[in-house]
Design a protein around this motif. Structure first.
Motif: not given
Length: 336
Positions: A151-159
């Motif tokens: 994942v990319y921590e800086d992108i607001e998205a469901a993970k």
């Protein structure tokens, strides 16, 4: 029969057009015999529905993009199966894109998909670079994205991730409990999210047991089998670790090959444990100790979260991080 379409097909079979559509979309809420009758009649008359054309009416492609680093890897194969099962039940198709861990490919795919070719994206990231504005552009086009595993921590998205820190800590501690003092940690990319988290579990387990962290024993590998063979041959001959903790399964396999050629006995001379979702791990010689992620469930959960967003009709939806638990299987490769 010329110019056949769904309406004509429905009339000929005395079935509603919605039932015809569900048969072609693979919907589970249709009688098996009815579905087979519809598909057999359609095949007989060379009819294949154009789902893209029919979906233009509601401006939906009914297609999801799945972006992964690799497809041959057993973990990603199982995750894709989980995604596909949920998508099929919803009457959606999936398109697969493989980045080969190349950041430029990832950017290129996202830019290509940014024009509405798909309704949503599920991805496991390549992990390179810090500028992720190409992903932020998806939000402007109302194309939701869900991350899984990497994942990319800086992108607001469901993970959707697994408990990698706890698993790495437990695997390292297991090797220590079997008597290992010089444990090499094998990794392909330390910069990606899971690389960092897994390595921290390894470091903290060493610290708990009073074993000094040795940066020499963190071995940077690659995606090339021949290169990895050379790297690991040098490691085993010169650094002489007594334990191997592999963050990805292909590095464990490379370790087996090198040990065979150097006459290093596993587990007598070297104990090995690895992250792996490979079903044949118990059949290797010796059987490989693994941290096994719930790959299918990861994919299915990621798809379910994406459909939650697609079906929210534009209403705000909380984008959480979901953690599934991996399992530690102790086998003979680590002295189990």
């Amino acid at each position: 029969m010329d110019n056949i379409n769904i309406k004509i097909l429905a009339k000929k079979l005395n079935i509603s057009t919605s039932t015809i559509s569900r048969a072609f979309n693979g919907s589970p809420d249709i009688n098996k015999d009815t579905k087979e009758r519809i598909l057999a009649f359609a095949k007989e008359h060379n009819f294949l529905p154009n789902h893209y054309a029919s979906n233009l009416r509601d401006k939906k492609s009914r297609t999801l993009a799945v972006i992964v680093p690799e497809i041959a890897n057993d973990f990603f194969a199982q995750a894709i199966n989980g995604i596909e099962e949920i998508a099929r039940k919803k009457g959606f198709y999936i398109l697969l894109y493989r980045t080969d861990d190349v950041f430029e490919k990832e950017v290129s795919f996202i830019n290509y998909l940014n024009n509405g070719k798909v309704d949503g994206i599920i991805m496991s990231v390549s992990g390179e670079a810090s500028d992720h504005n190409y992903l932020r552009q998806l939000e402007q086009k109302n194309i939701p994205v869900v991350f899984f595993d990497r994942v990319y921590e800086d992108i607001e998205a469901a993970k959707v991730i697994t408990n990698d820190y706890d698993s790495s800590f437990a695997a390292t501690e297991h090797l220590i409990d079997t008597g290992c003092k010089r444990i090499a940690y094998l990794v392909v990319n330390k910069s990606i999210s899971i690389g960092k988290v897994r390595m921290q579990g390894y470091i903290d387990a060493l610290q708990k047991h009073g074993i000094p962290f040795n940066d020499e024993l963190v071995i940077d590998c690659s995606n090339d089998e021949k290169v990895n063979y050379g790297i690991l041959k040098k490691v085993l001959e010169e650094l002489k670790p007594d334990g191997i903790f592999s963050s990805v399964e292909r590095l464990a396999f490379a370790t087996y090959y090198v040990c065979h050629d150097l006459n290093i006995d596993i587990p007598r001379d070297l104990k090995v444990i690895s992250f792996s979702s490979l079903h044949i791990a118990p059949l290797l010689n010796p059987p490989l100790s693994t941290i096994t992620q719930p790959a299918f469930e990861l994919g299915a959960k990621a798809a379910s979260l994406l459909f939650d967003e697609l079906e929210s009709k534009g209403l705000p939806i909380q984008k959480k991080q979901h953690v599934l638990k991996s399992k530690l299987y102790i086998r003979k490769s680590s002295g189990g």
